[in-house]
Design a protein around this motif. Structure first.
Motif, PDB file in Angstrom:
ATOM      1  N   GLN A 100      -4.781  -2.961  -4.229  1.00 14.37           N
ATOM      2  CA  GLN A 100      -5.559  -1.816  -4.701  1.00 14.37           C
ATOM      3  C   GLN A 100      -6.959  -2.248  -5.124  1.00 14.37           C
ATOM      4  OE1 GLN A 100      -4.751   1.329  -4.508  1.00 14.37           O
ATOM      5  NE2 GLN A 100      -6.661   1.969  -5.401  1.00 14.37           N
ATOM      6  N   ARG A 101      -7.045  -3.367  -5.819  1.00 17.15           N
ATOM      7  CA  ARG A 101      -8.368  -3.867  -6.226  1.00 17.15           C
ATOM      8  C   ARG A 101      -9.204  -4.241  -5.012  1.00 17.15           C
ATOM      9  NH1 ARG A 101      -7.911  -8.198 -10.993  1.00 17.15           N
ATOM     10  NH2 ARG A 101     -10.116  -8.425 -10.487  1.00 17.15           N
ATOM     11  N   ILE A 102      -8.568  -4.799  -4.003  1.00 16.11           N
ATOM     12  CA  ILE A 102      -9.298  -5.146  -2.779  1.00 16.11           C
ATOM     13  C   ILE A 102      -9.823  -3.874  -2.125  1.00 16.11           C
ATOM     14  CG2 ILE A 102      -9.037  -6.035  -0.427  1.00 16.11           C
ATOM     15  CD1 ILE A 102      -7.050  -8.091  -1.601  1.00 16.11           C
ATOM     16  N   ARG A 103      -8.975  -2.862  -2.041  1.00 12.10           N
ATOM     17  CA  ARG A 103      -9.394  -1.594  -1.420  1.00 12.10           C
ATOM     18  C   ARG A 103     -10.507  -0.931  -2.218  1.00 12.10           C
ATOM     19  NH1 ARG A 103      -3.536  -0.734  -0.908  1.00 12.10           N
ATOM     20  NH2 ARG A 103      -3.011  -1.463   1.157  1.00 12.10           N
ATOM     21  N   GLN A 104     -10.397  -0.951  -3.529  1.00 10.42           N
ATOM     22  CA  GLN A 104     -11.440  -0.347  -4.358  1.00 10.42           C
ATOM     23  C   GLN A 104     -12.759  -1.071  -4.178  1.00 10.42           C
ATOM     24  OE1 GLN A 104      -9.755  -0.520  -8.274  1.00 10.42           O
ATOM     25  NE2 GLN A 104      -8.703   1.442  -8.057  1.00 10.42           N
ATOM     26  N   GLY A 105     -12.698  -2.385  -4.100  1.00 10.41           N
ATOM     27  CA  GLY A 105     -13.912  -3.160  -3.889  1.00 10.41           C
ATOM     28  C   GLY A 105     -14.520  -2.893  -2.529  1.00 10.41           C
TER      29      GLY A 105
ATOM     30  N   TRP B 204       1.862 -13.275   0.755  1.00 10.08           N
ATOM     31  CA  TRP B 204       2.112 -13.071  -0.674  1.00 10.08           C
ATOM     32  C   TRP B 204       1.171 -12.010  -1.225  1.00 10.08           C
ATOM     33  CZ3 TRP B 204      -0.831 -13.492  -5.084  1.00 10.08           C
ATOM     34  CH2 TRP B 204      -0.140 -13.370  -6.286  1.00 10.08           C
ATOM     35  N   VAL B 205      -0.093 -12.048  -0.820  1.00 10.27           N
ATOM     36  CA  VAL B 205      -1.067 -11.062  -1.303  1.00 10.27           C
ATOM     37  C   VAL B 205      -0.609  -9.659  -0.925  1.00 10.27           C
ATOM     38  CG1 VAL B 205      -3.466 -10.254  -1.180  1.00 10.27           C
ATOM     39  CG2 VAL B 205      -2.981 -12.707  -1.227  1.00 10.27           C
ATOM     40  N   TYR B 206      -0.061  -9.507   0.289  1.00 10.94           N
ATOM     41  CA  TYR B 206       0.401  -8.195   0.728  1.00 10.94           C
ATOM     42  C   TYR B 206       1.574  -7.670  -0.107  1.00 10.94           C
ATOM     43  CZ  TYR B 206      -2.615  -8.310   4.824  1.00 10.94           C
ATOM     44  OH  TYR B 206      -3.693  -8.332   5.655  1.00 10.94           O
ATOM     45  N   THR B 207       2.245  -8.535  -0.847  1.00 16.62           N
ATOM     46  CA  THR B 207       3.358  -8.095  -1.703  1.00 16.62           C
ATOM     47  C   THR B 207       2.898  -7.717  -3.102  1.00 16.62           C
ATOM     48  OG1 THR B 207       3.897 -10.311  -2.532  1.00 16.62           O
ATOM     49  CG2 THR B 207       4.955  -9.612  -0.460  1.00 16.62           C
ATOM     50  N   GLN B 208       1.593  -7.779  -3.362  1.00 14.91           N
ATOM     51  CA  GLN B 208       1.051  -7.502  -4.687  1.00 14.91           C
ATOM     52  C   GLN B 208       0.243  -6.211  -4.650  1.00 14.91           C
ATOM     53  OE1 GLN B 208       2.044  -9.702  -7.143  1.00 14.91           O
ATOM     54  NE2 GLN B 208       3.187 -10.475  -5.380  1.00 14.91           N
ATOM     55  N   PRO B 209       0.876  -5.071  -4.941  1.00 12.25           N
ATOM     56  CA  PRO B 209       0.194  -3.781  -4.798  1.00 12.25           C
ATOM     57  C   PRO B 209      -1.065  -3.650  -5.651  1.00 12.25           C
ATOM     58  CG  PRO B 209       2.497  -3.470  -5.460  1.00 12.25           C
ATOM     59  CD  PRO B 209       2.244  -4.925  -5.384  1.00 12.25           C
ATOM     60  N   ASP B 210      -1.049  -4.201  -6.847  1.00 12.86           N
ATOM     61  CA  ASP B 210      -2.229  -4.066  -7.702  1.00 12.86           C
ATOM     62  C   ASP B 210      -3.415  -4.853  -7.154  1.00 12.86           C
ATOM     63  OD1 ASP B 210      -0.679  -6.378  -8.358  1.00 12.86           O
ATOM     64  OD2 ASP B 210      -1.859  -6.628 -10.184  1.00 12.86           O
ATOM     65  N   LEU B 211      -3.161  -6.025  -6.590  1.00 11.47           N
ATOM     66  CA  LEU B 211      -4.248  -6.803  -5.995  1.00 11.47           C
ATOM     67  C   LEU B 211      -4.783  -6.108  -4.742  1.00 11.47           C
ATOM     68  CD1 LEU B 211      -2.917 -10.460  -6.379  1.00 11.47           C
ATOM     69  CD2 LEU B 211      -4.430  -9.174  -7.900  1.00 11.47           C
TER      70      LEU B 211
ATOM     71  N   VAL C  84      -8.088  -9.582   2.339  1.00  9.72           N
ATOM     72  CA  VAL C  84      -6.872 -10.291   1.963  1.00  9.72           C
ATOM     73  C   VAL C  84      -7.008 -11.764   2.339  1.00  9.72           C
ATOM     74  CG1 VAL C  84      -4.396 -10.497   2.442  1.00  9.72           C
ATOM     75  CG2 VAL C  84      -5.412  -8.249   2.088  1.00  9.72           C
ATOM     76  N   SER C  85      -7.557 -12.027   3.504  1.00 10.00           N
ATOM     77  CA  SER C  85      -7.734 -13.416   3.944  1.00 10.00           C
ATOM     78  C   SER C  85      -8.655 -14.181   3.013  1.00 10.00           C
ATOM     79  CB  SER C  85      -8.298 -13.455   5.365  1.00 10.00           C
ATOM     80  OG  SER C  85      -7.369 -12.919   6.266  1.00 10.00           O
ATOM     81  N   ALA C  86      -9.743 -13.543   2.606  1.00 12.26           N
ATOM     82  CA  ALA C  86     -10.687 -14.209   1.706  1.00 12.26           C
ATOM     83  C   ALA C  86     -10.032 -14.513   0.364  1.00 12.26           C
ATOM     84  CB  ALA C  86     -11.928 -13.347   1.505  1.00 12.26           C
ATOM     85  N   LEU C  87      -9.277 -13.562  -0.152  1.00 11.39           N
ATOM     86  CA  LEU C  87      -8.588 -13.780  -1.424  1.00 11.39           C
ATOM     87  C   LEU C  87      -7.556 -14.888  -1.302  1.00 11.39           C
ATOM     88  CD1 LEU C  87      -7.848 -13.177  -4.335  1.00 11.39           C
ATOM     89  CD2 LEU C  87      -6.390 -11.322  -3.509  1.00 11.39           C
ATOM     90  N   ALA C  88      -6.768 -14.853  -0.247  1.00 12.77           N
ATOM     91  CA  ALA C  88      -5.736 -15.872  -0.051  1.00 12.77           C
ATOM     92  C   ALA C  88      -6.353 -17.264   0.035  1.00 12.77           C
ATOM     93  CB  ALA C  88      -4.926 -15.567   1.200  1.00 12.77           C
ATOM     94  N   ALA C  89      -7.444 -17.375   0.765  1.00 12.69           N
ATOM     95  CA  ALA C  89      -8.105 -18.675   0.897  1.00 12.69           C
ATOM     96  C   ALA C  89      -8.685 -19.140  -0.439  1.00 12.69           C
ATOM     97  CB  ALA C  89      -9.198 -18.597   1.953  1.00 12.69           C
TER      98      ALA C  89
END
Length: 120
Positions: free
Chosen positions: A62-67, A53-60, A40-45
């Protein structure tokens, strides 16, 4: 009388939200192409958005977890971030509970004093 600018404000908010979302999706796609562990930190940066904000986006998320669930192990920085936020929330809850108890006692005392003053 002032002009009603709510429509303009609503459009501006929608445009800002769409831009934020577009940047986050583009950044996530780029991070996935790099074949590195995504947090999440890497994506936010990378997207220039807040982690909250990233934590409020379930689809994102999910993609992070899948990756992360493939051949890569999730990094502990995400766990540390969650633990830190949880600890801060627990401290805040404890402080608010203490403050509420104090205010309840003060209110009860004020009600008692009021009744005494009124001769009830």
């Amino acid at each position: 009388m002032r002009a009603d600018n709510t429509a303009h404000l609503a459009r501006a908010v929608q445009a800002r939200q769409a831009d934020t979302r577009r940047r986050a999706v583009a950044a996530l796609t780029q991070l996935e192409r790099q074949d590195e562990a995504i947090t999440v930190s890497a994506l936010a940066a990378a997207a220039g958005v807040a982690r909250s904000w990233v934590y409020t986006q379930p689809d994102l998320l999910q993609r992070i977890r899948q990756g992360s669930s493939g051949d890569r192990r999730p990094t502990s920085s995400t766990d540390k971030s969650w633990q830190s936020r949880l600890n801060a929330a627990q401290i805040r809850i404890r402080d608010l509970t203490t403050e509420n108890d104090k205010l309840r006692r003060q209110l009860a005392a004020a009600h008692g004093q009021r009744r005494t003053d009124q001769g009830l």
